[in-house]
Design a protein around this motif. Sequence first.
Motif, PDB file in Angstrom:
ATOM      1  N   ALA A   1       0.808  -1.205   0.000  1.00 36.64           N
ATOM      2  CA  ALA A   1       0.000   0.000   0.000  1.00 36.64           C
ATOM      3  C   ALA A   1       0.846   1.262   0.000  1.00 36.64           C
ATOM      4  CB  ALA A   1      -0.935  -0.004   1.199  1.00 36.64           C
ATOM      5  N   TYR A   2       2.034   1.188   0.596  1.00 36.07           N
ATOM      6  CA  TYR A   2       2.964   2.292   0.478  1.00 36.07           C
ATOM      7  C   TYR A   2       4.364   1.742   0.356  1.00 36.07           C
ATOM      8  CZ  TYR A   2       3.268   1.641   5.579  1.00 36.07           C
ATOM      9  OH  TYR A   2       3.405   1.114   6.835  1.00 36.07           O
ATOM     10  N   ASP A   3       5.280   2.605   0.061  1.00 37.23           N
ATOM     11  CA  ASP A   3       6.597   2.234  -0.436  1.00 37.23           C
ATOM     12  C   ASP A   3       7.384   1.393   0.562  1.00 37.23           C
ATOM     13  OD1 ASP A   3       9.352   4.181  -1.828  1.00 37.23           O
ATOM     14  OD2 ASP A   3       8.937   2.039  -1.806  1.00 37.23           O
ATOM     15  N   ALA A   4       7.685   0.152   0.179  1.00 30.98           N
ATOM     16  CA  ALA A   4       8.452  -0.735   1.042  1.00 30.98           C
ATOM     17  C   ALA A   4       9.921  -0.349   1.128  1.00 30.98           C
ATOM     18  CB  ALA A   4       8.342  -2.172   0.552  1.00 30.98           C
ATOM     19  N   THR A   5      10.377   0.564   0.263  1.00 36.97           N
ATOM     20  CA  THR A   5      11.782   0.952   0.292  1.00 36.97           C
ATOM     21  C   THR A   5      12.053   2.042   1.317  1.00 36.97           C
ATOM     22  OG1 THR A   5      11.510   2.642  -1.396  1.00 36.97           O
ATOM     23  CG2 THR A   5      11.952   0.403  -2.139  1.00 36.97           C
TER      24      THR A   5
ATOM     25  N   MET B   1      18.048  -2.922  -2.961  1.00 38.59           N
ATOM     26  CA  MET B   1      17.932  -3.160  -4.401  1.00 38.59           C
ATOM     27  C   MET B   1      17.398  -1.949  -5.138  1.00 38.59           C
ATOM     28  SD  MET B   1      19.040  -6.115  -5.484  1.00 38.59           S
ATOM     29  CE  MET B   1      20.426  -5.829  -4.372  1.00 38.59           C
ATOM     30  N   ARG B   2      16.408  -1.289  -4.558  1.00 40.39           N
ATOM     31  CA  ARG B   2      15.861  -0.122  -5.261  1.00 40.39           C
ATOM     32  C   ARG B   2      16.915   0.968  -5.405  1.00 40.39           C
ATOM     33  NH1 ARG B   2      10.754   3.781  -4.618  1.00 40.39           N
ATOM     34  NH2 ARG B   2      11.417   5.214  -6.253  1.00 40.39           N
ATOM     35  N   ALA B   3      17.657   1.241  -4.331  1.00 45.94           N
ATOM     36  CA  ALA B   3      18.711   2.252  -4.412  1.00 45.94           C
ATOM     37  C   ALA B   3      19.765   1.858  -5.440  1.00 45.94           C
ATOM     38  CB  ALA B   3      19.351   2.445  -3.044  1.00 45.94           C
TER      39      ALA B   3
ATOM     40  N   PHE C   1      16.472   7.931 -17.179  1.00 45.04           N
ATOM     41  CA  PHE C   1      15.563   6.845 -16.811  1.00 45.04           C
ATOM     42  C   PHE C   1      14.947   7.060 -15.428  1.00 45.04           C
ATOM     43  CE2 PHE C   1      18.814   4.765 -19.600  1.00 45.04           C
ATOM     44  CZ  PHE C   1      17.994   4.646 -20.710  1.00 45.04           C
ATOM     45  N   THR C   2      15.724   7.579 -14.486  1.00 45.15           N
ATOM     46  CA  THR C   2      15.223   7.667 -13.110  1.00 45.15           C
ATOM     47  C   THR C   2      14.129   8.714 -12.949  1.00 45.15           C
ATOM     48  OG1 THR C   2      17.061   9.138 -12.522  1.00 45.15           O
ATOM     49  CG2 THR C   2      17.334   6.778 -12.067  1.00 45.15           C
ATOM     50  N   ARG C   3      13.966   9.624 -13.906  1.00 44.87           N
ATOM     51  CA  ARG C   3      12.815  10.525 -13.831  1.00 44.87           C
ATOM     52  C   ARG C   3      11.505   9.740 -13.963  1.00 44.87           C
ATOM     53  NH1 ARG C   3      13.950  13.611 -19.549  1.00 44.87           N
ATOM     54  NH2 ARG C   3      16.026  13.591 -18.613  1.00 44.87           N
ATOM     55  N   HIS C   4      11.623   8.468 -14.392  1.00 51.21           N
ATOM     56  CA  HIS C   4      10.454   7.600 -14.545  1.00 51.21           C
ATOM     57  C   HIS C   4      10.402   6.519 -13.467  1.00 51.21           C
ATOM     58  CE1 HIS C   4       9.694   9.461 -18.430  1.00 51.21           C
ATOM     59  NE2 HIS C   4      10.949   9.232 -18.762  1.00 51.21           N
ATOM     60  N   THR C   5      11.133   6.701 -12.369  1.00 53.79           N
ATOM     61  CA  THR C   5      11.105   5.714 -11.274  1.00 53.79           C
ATOM     62  C   THR C   5      10.782   6.384  -9.940  1.00 53.79           C
ATOM     63  OG1 THR C   5      13.512   5.864 -10.901  1.00 53.79           O
ATOM     64  CG2 THR C   5      12.731   4.168 -12.451  1.00 53.79           C
ATOM     65  N   THR C   6       9.844   7.310  -9.952  1.00 49.14           N
ATOM     66  CA  THR C   6       9.445   7.954  -8.704  1.00 49.14           C
ATOM     67  C   THR C   6       8.605   7.023  -7.833  1.00 49.14           C
ATOM     68  OG1 THR C   6       7.523   8.932  -9.795  1.00 49.14           O
ATOM     69  CG2 THR C   6       9.541  10.249  -9.712  1.00 49.14           C
TER      70      THR C   6
ATOM     71  N   ASP D   1      11.222  -2.192 -12.970  1.00 49.32           N
ATOM     72  CA  ASP D   1      10.586  -1.671 -14.174  1.00 49.32           C
ATOM     73  C   ASP D   1      10.664  -0.138 -14.142  1.00 49.32           C
ATOM     74  OD1 ASP D   1      10.068  -4.303 -14.836  1.00 49.32           O
ATOM     75  OD2 ASP D   1       8.113  -4.302 -13.880  1.00 49.32           O
ATOM     76  N   CYS D   2       9.551   0.536 -14.072  1.00 48.17           N
ATOM     77  CA  CYS D   2       9.516   1.985 -13.953  1.00 48.17           C
ATOM     78  C   CYS D   2       8.112   2.357 -13.509  1.00 48.17           C
ATOM     79  CB  CYS D   2       9.922   2.682 -15.260  1.00 48.17           C
ATOM     80  SG  CYS D   2       9.154   2.050 -16.747  1.00 48.17           S
TER      81      CYS D   2
END
Length: 330
Positions: free
Chosen positions: A111-115, A152-154, A174-179, A289-290
Motif C-alpha cells: 500500500a505504500y513504499d516498502a523501500t 535493491m531499489r537504491a 531513466f530515473t525521472r520515470h522511477t518515482t 521496471d519503472c
Amino acid sequence: MSASTIPTIDLSLWRTGDAHSRERLAMAVDQALGRAGFLLVTGHGVHPDLPAAIRTAARSFFHQPDDVKLPFLAEIGQYGWSGPGAVATGRVEGVKTPPDLLETWSVAPGAYDATAEPSQPSDSSEPGLLPTSWPRQTPQLRPLLARYVRSMRALADELLELLAAALGGPLDLFTRHTTCPDWTLTLNWYPAVHTTGAPRAGQFRVGPHTDFGTLTVLDRQPGKGGLQIHPEDDGWQDAPYDPEALTVNIGDLMARWTGDRWRSGRHRVLAPPVDAPAEELMSLVYFYDCDPHTVVESLPAPIGRVAHPPVTARAYVRSKVAEIALRAHP
C-alpha cells in the motif's frame, strides 16, 4: 567468455572515480549491453550476510510439504508462493515447453513504499510488502526481504544513472520515470532432481527467455544446473560467476527504450543435473521496471537503431507475464 563480453563493473569507481574512470566505465557498459545485455557488478554495497540469511529463511519454507505452503499460494499475476508447474518461461519465445522446474516466493510494493525506512522497530512487520499473508514458520523472512528490497531499489536507480551516462544522456534519463516504480523480488528455488524427478525433453529450471522490464539484478549460486546466457552470435554459454558480484541484465523495455542499441539479455537456467542429484540452488531476482504508466518510446538516432511502437510499462510487462503463466495450483 571474455571479460570484454561480460565485463565486471566496479560501482565504487562510478561513485568516487575521476571523470576519466567514469567515462571508461560508461563506455564498457555501452559495449557490453550491446553484445549480450549482461554485466557483473561489484562495489554494490550489499553485505553477503543478507542474501545468505534470506536463503536460510526461504529454504526452511520451501522444504515444507505442499499442504503447509498451500495457504500462501499466489494467484496468477499475484504474490506469495508459486509451486511446481506454475510457469513455462520458454513459451514467451513461442515454443511450447514443459513447465519450469522451480518454486518461487515473490514480493512487490504494498500500500505504500516498502523501500522507505521502517518507522517501527526492526522486529515488527513491514506493512509495505505484498503478499499480505506470510508463513509463521519463518517470521524472519519478511523483515529480511524488506531490507533487501530497500538496498535493491537504491542500487537499481544508481545503475540506471550509469546506463544513462553510457548513452551520453542526462543522469535522470531513466530515473525521472522511477518515482513510484513497479518492481518484483522473486526467490527462485531450484529443487534437486530427487525432488523434481528426471527432467523431460526440453525442460529447464527456467526456460530460454529475455526479461520483460528495464533492469534485473540477480544474486545467484553457481551449479551444474545453473545460469546460461546467449551472447550475440556465440550460442549458449555458462554465465560467468564472481562470488563478490551481482549479475545485472537489461530486459525488453530497456532494449525498446534504446531502440535496440542494447540487447535484452537472453538466458536460461539448466535442468537439475542427474549426475549431481543433491544439487539445489536459490536465486534472488530483483525485477525493476519503472512508473506504471510510463510510455516507453525508442530513443531516436544516433542512439536508437530501431523505432519500436510505444508501449505502456506495466501493461507491457503484464502481457508478457500472462504468456508464461500456466496455473497457480501445484
